[in-house]
Design a protein around this motif. Structure first.
Motif, PDB file in Angstrom:
ATOM      1  N   GLY A 101       0.788  -1.227   0.000  1.00 29.03           N
ATOM      2  CA  GLY A 101       0.000   0.000   0.000  1.00 29.03           C
ATOM      3  C   GLY A 101       0.820   1.278   0.000  1.00 29.03           C
ATOM      4  O   GLY A 101       0.254   2.377  -0.039  1.00 29.03           O
ATOM      5  N   VAL A 102       2.163   1.159   0.043  1.00 33.40           N
ATOM      6  CA  VAL A 102       3.027   2.339   0.139  1.00 33.40           C
ATOM      7  C   VAL A 102       3.533   2.745  -1.239  1.00 33.40           C
ATOM      8  O   VAL A 102       4.124   1.942  -1.969  1.00 33.40           O
ATOM      9  CB  VAL A 102       4.224   2.062   1.074  1.00 33.40           C
ATOM     10  N   GLN A 103       3.329   4.022  -1.576  1.00 34.51           N
ATOM     11  CA  GLN A 103       3.846   4.537  -2.848  1.00 34.51           C
ATOM     12  C   GLN A 103       5.176   5.242  -2.653  1.00 34.51           C
ATOM     13  O   GLN A 103       6.149   4.966  -3.353  1.00 34.51           O
ATOM     14  CB  GLN A 103       2.836   5.494  -3.476  1.00 34.51           C
ATOM     15  N   GLU A 104       5.209   6.205  -1.718  1.00 37.13           N
ATOM     16  CA  GLU A 104       6.449   6.907  -1.402  1.00 37.13           C
ATOM     17  C   GLU A 104       6.563   7.066   0.105  1.00 37.13           C
ATOM     18  O   GLU A 104       5.557   7.166   0.806  1.00 37.13           O
ATOM     19  CB  GLU A 104       6.479   8.290  -2.068  1.00 37.13           C
ATOM     20  N   VAL A 105       7.810   7.119   0.586  1.00 38.99           N
ATOM     21  CA  VAL A 105       8.003   7.253   2.033  1.00 38.99           C
ATOM     22  C   VAL A 105       9.285   8.019   2.330  1.00 38.99           C
ATOM     23  O   VAL A 105      10.292   7.886   1.622  1.00 38.99           O
ATOM     24  CB  VAL A 105       8.023   5.861   2.715  1.00 38.99           C
ATOM     25  N   ILE A 106       9.225   8.840   3.350  1.00 39.38           N
ATOM     26  CA  ILE A 106      10.405   9.496   3.922  1.00 39.38           C
ATOM     27  C   ILE A 106      10.385   9.219   5.420  1.00 39.38           C
ATOM     28  O   ILE A 106       9.352   9.368   6.069  1.00 39.38           O
ATOM     29  CB  ILE A 106      10.395  11.018   3.686  1.00 39.38           C
ATOM     30  N   VAL A 107      11.533   8.809   5.951  1.00 46.04           N
ATOM     31  CA  VAL A 107      11.650   8.559   7.383  1.00 46.04           C
ATOM     32  C   VAL A 107      12.622   9.562   7.988  1.00 46.04           C
ATOM     33  O   VAL A 107      13.712   9.780   7.448  1.00 46.04           O
ATOM     34  CB  VAL A 107      12.116   7.113   7.662  1.00 46.04           C
ATOM     35  N   LEU A 108      12.209  10.166   9.091  1.00 44.22           N
ATOM     36  CA  LEU A 108      13.024  11.164   9.786  1.00 44.22           C
ATOM     37  C   LEU A 108      13.044  10.886  11.281  1.00 44.22           C
ATOM     38  O   LEU A 108      12.172  10.190  11.803  1.00 44.22           O
ATOM     39  CB  LEU A 108      12.432  12.568   9.603  1.00 44.22           C
ATOM     40  N   GLY A 109      14.030  11.491  11.939  1.00 46.36           N
ATOM     41  CA  GLY A 109      14.005  11.546  13.397  1.00 46.36           C
ATOM     42  C   GLY A 109      13.444  12.891  13.811  1.00 46.36           C
ATOM     43  O   GLY A 109      13.911  13.923  13.345  1.00 46.36           O
ATOM     44  N   ILE A 110      12.415  12.880  14.652  1.00 46.31           N
ATOM     45  CA  ILE A 110      11.847  14.138  15.123  1.00 46.31           C
ATOM     46  C   ILE A 110      12.140  14.293  16.612  1.00 46.31           C
ATOM     47  O   ILE A 110      12.271  13.297  17.334  1.00 46.31           O
ATOM     48  CB  ILE A 110      10.325  14.224  14.841  1.00 46.31           C
ATOM     49  N   ARG A 128      12.005  18.080   7.675  1.00 48.57           N
ATOM     50  CA  ARG A 128      12.711  18.295   8.938  1.00 48.57           C
ATOM     51  C   ARG A 128      12.509  19.731   9.421  1.00 48.57           C
ATOM     52  O   ARG A 128      12.291  19.989  10.604  1.00 48.57           O
ATOM     53  CB  ARG A 128      14.200  17.983   8.759  1.00 48.57           C
ATOM     54  N   ASP A 129      12.574  20.691   8.478  1.00 48.97           N
ATOM     55  CA  ASP A 129      12.366  22.090   8.838  1.00 48.97           C
ATOM     56  C   ASP A 129      10.954  22.321   9.364  1.00 48.97           C
ATOM     57  O   ASP A 129      10.742  23.109  10.297  1.00 48.97           O
ATOM     58  CB  ASP A 129      12.628  22.992   7.624  1.00 48.97           C
ATOM     59  N   GLU A 130       9.972  21.623   8.761  1.00 48.39           N
ATOM     60  CA  GLU A 130       8.589  21.739   9.242  1.00 48.39           C
ATOM     61  C   GLU A 130       8.475  21.258  10.680  1.00 48.39           C
ATOM     62  O   GLU A 130       7.804  21.889  11.506  1.00 48.39           O
ATOM     63  CB  GLU A 130       7.650  20.910   8.354  1.00 48.39           C
ATOM     64  N   GLU A 131       9.123  20.151  10.973  1.00 50.98           N
ATOM     65  CA  GLU A 131       9.049  19.593  12.326  1.00 50.98           C
ATOM     66  C   GLU A 131       9.731  20.525  13.335  1.00 50.98           C
ATOM     67  O   GLU A 131       9.221  20.739  14.439  1.00 50.98           O
ATOM     68  CB  GLU A 131       9.698  18.210  12.373  1.00 50.98           C
ATOM     69  N   LEU A 132      10.878  21.082  12.955  1.00 49.80           N
ATOM     70  CA  LEU A 132      11.576  22.005  13.855  1.00 49.80           C
ATOM     71  C   LEU A 132      10.753  23.268  14.097  1.00 49.80           C
ATOM     72  O   LEU A 132      10.726  23.800  15.201  1.00 49.80           O
ATOM     73  CB  LEU A 132      12.951  22.361  13.276  1.00 49.80           C
ATOM     74  N   ALA A 133      10.058  23.722  13.037  1.00 48.05           N
ATOM     75  CA  ALA A 133       9.199  24.897  13.180  1.00 48.05           C
ATOM     76  C   ALA A 133       8.059  24.623  14.154  1.00 48.05           C
ATOM     77  O   ALA A 133       7.678  25.484  14.956  1.00 48.05           O
ATOM     78  CB  ALA A 133       8.646  25.313  11.815  1.00 48.05           C
ATOM     79  N   LYS A 134       7.514  23.399  14.103  1.00 44.58           N
ATOM     80  CA  LYS A 134       6.447  23.006  15.037  1.00 44.58           C
ATOM     81  C   LYS A 134       6.961  23.063  16.475  1.00 44.58           C
ATOM     82  O   LYS A 134       6.288  23.573  17.370  1.00 44.58           O
ATOM     83  CB  LYS A 134       5.968  21.582  14.736  1.00 44.58           C
ATOM     84  N   VAL A 135       8.160  22.523  16.682  1.00 44.15           N
ATOM     85  CA  VAL A 135       8.746  22.505  18.028  1.00 44.15           C
ATOM     86  C   VAL A 135       8.960  23.922  18.539  1.00 44.15           C
ATOM     87  O   VAL A 135       8.638  24.259  19.682  1.00 44.15           O
ATOM     88  CB  VAL A 135      10.072  21.715  18.034  1.00 44.15           C
ATOM     89  N   GLU A 136       9.512  24.784  17.670  1.00 44.98           N
ATOM     90  CA  GLU A 136       9.762  26.164  18.060  1.00 44.98           C
ATOM     91  C   GLU A 136       8.466  26.902  18.387  1.00 44.98           C
ATOM     92  O   GLU A 136       8.392  27.690  19.333  1.00 44.98           O
ATOM     93  CB  GLU A 136      10.514  26.893  16.940  1.00 44.98           C
ATOM     94  N   ALA A 137       7.415  26.617  17.592  1.00 43.58           N
ATOM     95  CA  ALA A 137       6.115  27.255  17.834  1.00 43.58           C
ATOM     96  C   ALA A 137       5.532  26.814  19.169  1.00 43.58           C
ATOM     97  O   ALA A 137       4.982  27.623  19.925  1.00 43.58           O
ATOM     98  CB  ALA A 137       5.153  26.912  16.696  1.00 43.58           C
ATOM     99  N   GLU A 138       5.690  25.520  19.481  1.00 44.36           N
ATOM    100  CA  GLU A 138       5.180  25.001  20.756  1.00 44.36           C
ATOM    101  C   GLU A 138       5.936  25.610  21.933  1.00 44.36           C
ATOM    102  O   GLU A 138       5.364  25.920  22.971  1.00 44.36           O
ATOM    103  CB  GLU A 138       5.310  23.471  20.774  1.00 44.36           C
TER     104      GLU A 138
END
Length: 547
Positions: free
Chosen positions: A462-471, A534-544
Motif C-alpha cells: 500500500g506504500v507509494q512513497e516514504v520518507i523517514v526522519l528523526g523528530i 525536517r524544517d517543518e518539524e523544527l518549526a512546530k517545536v519552536e512554535a510550541e
C-alpha cells in the motif's frame, strides 16, 4: 590551529597517555595478576572473581580451538548483559578470534545480514533467541550455536552440533595454544554501524584501538578529584553490544579491577533498587536514563546523591535535563562524545575543570580534533566559533570498514576520521555538536538509519512513497517518524504500517509516528526532500516552545 584545550589539562593530565602495544587478553591477564580475588562480575547476587573470569575465558578458547576455530575467525555474540558475555568476549580474544557484536533485538532479516557479512563461524546466543537463529541458519555460514540458558531448568531442543554454553566449555581436550596478537593490526571487534546508504557496516576495531581508548578514557576520567576505590562497583545497564558500554563501562572497569554489576535491560525500579542496595561508585548512562531519573525524582531516597561518577553518552543530553539531575544529586554529570569508528570516545567533559552545559567537552589525550569545511583548495580549518565538520585523529580510530574499501576511503583521509557531525569549538577548546550531516536518527541512544526503514516500508503493497526522519522527543532524544504517500485507492492505516514494521525491524526502529500525505516534497528533478520535512518539524517545536 593550536590545541586550545591542552592548557585545561593543567597538572591533572598529561597530553599523551602511555599506551602499551598489548592485546585485550593482556589487559585481562594484567588485572588478574594484580587483583585475582577481586569481584569482577556481579549478576543477581552471584559473583565471579577475576581469576574465574580468566578461567572461563581460557576454557572457551580451548573449546573453540578444538572446534577448528582459527586466528581471525569471527564469533558472534547475541546476548543481553550477563556473565557469559564477558566469558565469550575474552574467550574469543584468547583464541585469536574477532567478536561480532549483535543486538539481541534484531529480527531474522537483520541477523541474517550480519552473520553473512561477517561470515561468523560460531554464535553465542541466548536460549530465547535460539529459534531466531534456527530460522536463518540455512542461509548463513554460521555452523555452530553455543546456547546460553539463564533460566535454570529450561528445556531447549538443540539442533545438529549445537550445544549449551556450560557443556561447550567442557569439550576441550587440551588447553588453548599460545596465540601471537599483533595489537596494531589484528582485529578484536566488528562493531556494526550504518550510514545514509542504509547498509550496516562492520567497523574494524583492532586490539590497539580498544586498549588505547581504554587507557585514554581511564586517564581522563580519573585524573581529577574522582578516582575509583579498590574493587569499585560499577552499575552496567547499558548493553554490552553498544560500543559505549563495551569500552567505558566494561574495559575501563577491568582496567582498574572494578566490579561490574550487570543488569540485562534498563528497568527503572530495578536500576534504582540496585543503586540503593549496591551504592556504586559509577554509573554510565544515555540521556533517556537521566531524563527518567528526573521524572522519578527521589534522588536521595535511592542514593543517587552517593554515586561519585556519572557519565552520559550515546546521544546529546538536553541541557535542562543535565542541570535538573545535577541539582537533584549535587553531583557532576559529565557528557562525552564518541562514535563506533573511534572505539568510541574522542571527547569528554573534564571532572577537573568547568563543565560547560551543552558541550561534549575537550579531546582526550593522544587525540586531535579539528572543525573543517571543504573549499576549492581542499579541507580547511574554520575559525573559532564557526561550524564545520568535525574530524578526529588518534590511536583509537578504526582500521576501516569490513570489506568496504570505498566507504573506508571516504571516511578515513590522511589519517583523519571524518565524523559526519557538524560542530564548533570555543576559545578554550570545548567542542559543541551542532547537527549531523548524516541522516542517522538517535533514538534512546540507538542508531537508527532511515534508509533501512524506508526500504522495509516500500515492501508494503500500500506504500507509494516514504520518507523517514528523526523528530525531537524529550524522552528518547529522537523518535522515528514516517511520512507516507499511499498508493491510489489504498486504505492504509497507521496501525497497519506499525504492525508491518514490527515483523521486519527491531522494536527501536519501528516508526512511532505516521503521517499520510497526498504528496511528499520533491526537488526539480524529483528527488524526495527530507530537509523540508525536517524544517517543518523544527518549526512546530519552536512554535510550541514559544506559545
Amino acid at each position: 590551529m593550536e590545541k586550545r584545550w591542552l592548557p585545561l589539562y593543567g597538572n591533572n593530565l598529561e597530553a599523551h597517555s602511555t599506551i602499551e602495544n598489548r592485546s585485550l587478553t593482556d589487559l585481562l591477564n594484567d588485572t588478574t595478576a594484580k587483583y585475582s580475588d577481586n569481584t569482577a562480575i556481579t549478576f543477581y547476587g552471584k559473583t565471579w572473581t577475576y581469576k574465574e573470569l580468566q578461567k572461563f575465558s581460557e576454557a572457551l578458547a580451548a573449546s573453540l580451538n578444538g572446534d577448528q576455530f582459527k586466528k581471525g575467525d569471527r564469533l558472534a555474540i547475541m546476548l543481553p548483559n550477563c556473565p557469559h558475555y564477558l566469558f565469550s568476549l575474552f574467550g574469543t580474544f584468547r583464541a585469536g578470534g574477532v567478536v561480532v557484536q549483535v543486538n539481541p533485538m534484531y529480527v531474522a532479516r537483520e541477523l541474517e545480514y550480519i552473520l553473512n557479512d561477517s561470515e561468523a563461524t560460531h554464535i553465542v546466543i541466548l536460549s530465547d533467541l535460539y529459534p531466531l537463529f534456527k530460522s536463518v541458519r540455512d542461509k548463513v555460514p554460521t555452523k555452530k550455536a553455543i546456547v546460553v540458558a539463564l533460566k535454570p531448568g529450561a528445556e531447549i531442543e538443540l539442533e545438529a552440533n549445537d550445544c549449551l554454553f556450560e557443556s561447550y566449555l567442557k569439550q576441550a581436550t587440551a588447553p588453548a595454544p599460545a596465540i601471537t596478537i599483533e595489537a596494531e593490526n589484528d582485529l578484536a571487534v566488528l562493531q556494526y554501524t550504518g550510514g545514509t546508504t542504509g547498509v550496516s557496516k562492520g567497523v574494524m576495531l583492532t586490539h590497539l584501538n580498544l586498549v588505547s581508548n581504554t587507557e585514554q578514557t581511564y586517564d581522563f576520567m580519573f585524573s581529577g578529584e574522582v578516582s575509583p576505590p579498590p574493587n569499585a562497583r560499577i552499575v552496567n545497564v547499558l548493553p554490552l553490544f553498544h560500543i559505549f558500554s563495551l569500552t567505558c563501562c566494561n574495559f575501563v572497569t577491568i582496567r582498574h579491577g572494578g566490579n561490574q554489576i550487570l543488569i540485562p535491560r534498563f528497568d527503572m525500579p530495578e536500576v534504582l533498587e540496585t543503586i540503593k542496595k549496591e551504592k556504586p561508585f559509577q554509573l554510565g548512562g544515555v540521556p533517556t536514563m537521566y531524563v527518567g531519573f528526573n521524572q522519578v525524582g527521589k534522588y536521595k531516597e535511592f542514593g543517587l546523591d552517593l554515586v561519585e561518577s556519572y557519565v552520559s553518552g550515546g546521544s546529546s543530553l538536553p541541557v535542562e535535563a543535565l542541570e535538573a539531575f545535577e541539582r537533584g544529586t549535587d553531583r557532576k554529570l559529565c557528557e562525552g562524545y564518541g562514535l563506533s569508528e573511534a572505539a568510541p570516545v574522542t571527547h569528554f567533559n573534564p571532572s577537573f575543570q568547568e563543565r560547560k552545559a551543552g558541550s561534549v567537552g575537550i579531546p582526550l589525550p593522544n587525540t586531535d580534533a579539528k572543525v573543517v569545511v571543504e573549499t576549492d583548495a581542499g579541507w580547511e580549518e574554520v575559525a573559532v566559533g564557526e561550524v564545520g565538520e568535525m574530524i578526529i585523529k588518534g590511536p583509537q580510530v578504526m582500521k576501516g570498514y569490513w570489506r568496504k574499501p570505498e566507504e573506508t576511503e571516504r571516511t578515513l583521509r590522511d589519517g583523519w576520521l571524518f565524523t559526519g557531525d557538524l560542530a564548533k569549538m570555543d576559545e578554550q577548546g570545548y567542542f559543541y555538536i551542532v547537527d549531523r550531516k548524516k541522516d542517522m536518527i538517535l533514538a534512546s541512544g540507538y542508531n537508527v538509519y532511515p534508509r533501512e526503514i524506508e526500504e522495509v516500508l516500500y515492501q508494503h503493497e500500500g506504500v507509494q512513497e516514504v520518507i523517514v526522519l528523526g523528530i525531537p522527543d524529550p524522552y528518547r532524544g529522537e523518535t522515528v517518524k514516517a511520512y507516507i504517500t499511499p498508493k491510489p485507492n489504498s486504505t492504509l492505516t497507521s496501525q497497519e504500517i506499525i504492525e508491518f514494521s514490527r515483523k521486519q525491524l527491531a522494536a527501536y526502529k519501528v516508526p512511532k509516528a505516521i503521517e499520510f500525505r497526498e504528496e511528499l516534497p520533491k526537488s526539480a528533478v524529483g528527488k524526495l526532500l527530507k530537509r523540508k520535512l525536517r524544517d517543518e518539524e523544527l518549526a512546530k517545536v519552536e512554535a510550541e516552545q514559544s506559545s
